[in-house]
Design an enzyme around this catalytic site. Structure first.
Site, PDB file in Angstrom:
ATOM      1  N   CYS A 137       0.927  -0.941   0.028  1.00  0.00           N
ATOM      2  CA  CYS A 137       0.073  -0.036  -0.035  1.00  0.00           C
ATOM      3  C   CYS A 137       0.792   1.309   0.094  1.00  0.00           C
ATOM      4  O   CYS A 137       1.217   1.737   1.253  1.00  0.00           O
ATOM      5  CB  CYS A 137      -1.076   0.002   1.255  1.00  0.00           C
ATOM      6  SG  CYS A 137      -1.996   1.460   1.231  1.00  0.00           S
ATOM      7  N   CYS A 140      -0.218   4.179   2.201  1.00  0.00           N
ATOM      8  CA  CYS A 140      -0.197   3.924   3.505  1.00  0.00           C
ATOM      9  C   CYS A 140       1.332   4.296   4.120  1.00  0.00           C
ATOM     10  O   CYS A 140       1.573   4.642   4.780  1.00  0.00           O
ATOM     11  CB  CYS A 140      -0.746   2.466   4.130  1.00  0.00           C
ATOM     12  SG  CYS A 140      -1.845   1.882   3.106  1.00  0.00           S
ATOM     13  N   ASP A 141       2.115   3.619   3.212  1.00  0.00           N
ATOM     14  CA  ASP A 141       3.565   3.430   3.513  1.00  0.00           C
ATOM     15  C   ASP A 141       4.424   4.252   2.871  1.00  0.00           C
ATOM     16  O   ASP A 141       5.839   4.501   3.255  1.00  0.00           O
ATOM     17  CB  ASP A 141       4.119   1.905   3.583  1.00  0.00           C
ATOM     18  CG  ASP A 141       3.190   1.246   4.650  1.00  0.00           C
ATOM     19  OD1 ASP A 141       2.731   1.639   5.779  1.00  0.00           O
ATOM     20  OD2 ASP A 141       2.832  -0.037   4.091  1.00  0.00           O
TER      21      ASP A 141
END
Ligand code: NDP
Length: 311
Positions: A137, A140-141
């Site tokens: 992701c 997200c990261d």
């Protein structure tokens, strides 16, 4: 057998948000946690884009908070996996849900929040560095790889989107495409090719992710030239698709070709009265904790409305 008002399947942001709303509405929900309590978020390290956590929070901690909040209002959590469902097709009918092949629950409403699972390549090294450089992701990261070099794998729209997203944050992005062409839509490909710090490596496969405590390189195979090489990178992002966890509902609920549950436009209603879907099991586009939580809320409100109409 006792008939409950509301059964929630899945323990990610969608499931727990549905549980918070359903329990505050006195539906006394029972939530089946599934194989991975807390869902996909428990595989990420820090969550920094969920409102309300100004310092960020680990995915596991956030899901513990969600669980506690749901329990505070009376949600009953059960550790187990749904092994069979038998949905009634009539409004007001009783749905039967089997847990771990041994316990059958009878319920007036079901909220499905079973999520989706990112596809992985299946390499040992991929497992080893999960959360330590390996991610599925970018949104997200990606932030943790600011000004660093990263590798993205995949050739579809997700890969194109994740690679261009990462290119805005990272020094250099290598996109590994296993064939000599990308499957992504033309417009997405155009964006990829017009991004200066993004290099597409066609006919490239991943052999191994290397590192010490965290990732520092990726060993790849150039299938055209039959050569191996090492790419220095600290991040390795998978973008080879997701599988919604909806296999168990096949034949009973409407779903698209990939398996995403089809809900009525802007609602959580499935084709079966009293069965609602939320989160990544029905969302192939946004797939964020916050959007999943929002749709869990919608499902609980829809379930409450449905029940009130039965009275
Ligand atoms: P897709 O199934 O479309 O693409 C998967 C990609 O991963 C393909 O290029 C495939 O390669 C590659 N792949 C699969 N397995 C491997 C492997 N083992 N090793 C290397 N590469 C592999 O998935 P997406 O997640 O990209 O998209 C899913 C759906 O969501 C699509 O309909 C897409 O259009 C949509 N979507 C739309 C977006 C948008 O419009 N903004 C954004 C993201 C997704 P190959 O081509 O060789 O099979």
């Amino acid at each position: 057998m006792k008939i409950i008002e509301c059964l929630i399947i899945g323990s990610g942001p969608a499931g727990y948000t549905a549980a918070i709303y359903a329990s505050r509405a006195n539906l006394n929900p029972v939530l089946i946690q599934g194989l991975q309590p807390g869902g996909q978020l428990t595989t990420t390290n820090d969550v920094e884009n969920y409102p309300g956590y100004p310092q960020g929070v680990t995915g596991s901690m956030m899901m513990e908070d969600f669980q506690k909040q749901a329990e505070r209002f009376g949600t009953k959590n059960i550790f187990g996996t749904v092994t069979k469902v038998d949905f009634s097709k009539v409004k007001g009918g009783i749905h039967k849900v089997m847990i771990d092949n041994k316990t059958e629950i009878h319920t007036k409403t079901v909220i499905i929040s079973t999520g989706a699972s990112a596809k992985y390549l299946g390499l040992e090294s991929e497992k080893k560095y999960m959360g330590s450089g390996v991610s599925a992701c970018a949104v997200c990261d990606g932030f943790f790889f600011k000004n660093q070099d990263v590798v993205v794998v995949g050739g579809g729209d997700s890969a194109a989107e994740e690679a261009t997203y990462l290119a805005k944050l990272c020094k250099k992005v290598y996109l590994l495409v296993r064939k000599d062409e990308m499957r992504a839509s033309k417009i997405m490909q155009k964006r990829v090719f017009e991004t200066n710090n993004l290099e597409v490596l066609f006919n490239h496969e991943t052999l191994e992710i290397q590192g010490e405590k965290t990732v520092n390189a990726v060993k790849v195979f150039d299938s055209k030239n039959k050569t191996e090489k090492i790419i220095n990178a600290t991040g390795f992002f998978l973008a080879i698709g997701h599988n919604p966890n909806t296999e168990i509902f096949k034949g009973q609920l409407d779903m698209d070709d990939v398996g995403y549950l089809i809900t009525k436009s802007d609602r959580s209603l499935t084709n079966i009265p009293g069965v609602f879907a939320s989160g990544d099991a029905q969302d192939s586009i946004y797939r964020q904790a916050i959007t999943a939580a929002g749709s869990g809320c919608m499902a609980a409100l829809d379930a409450e409305k449905y029940l009130s109409e039965l009275d």
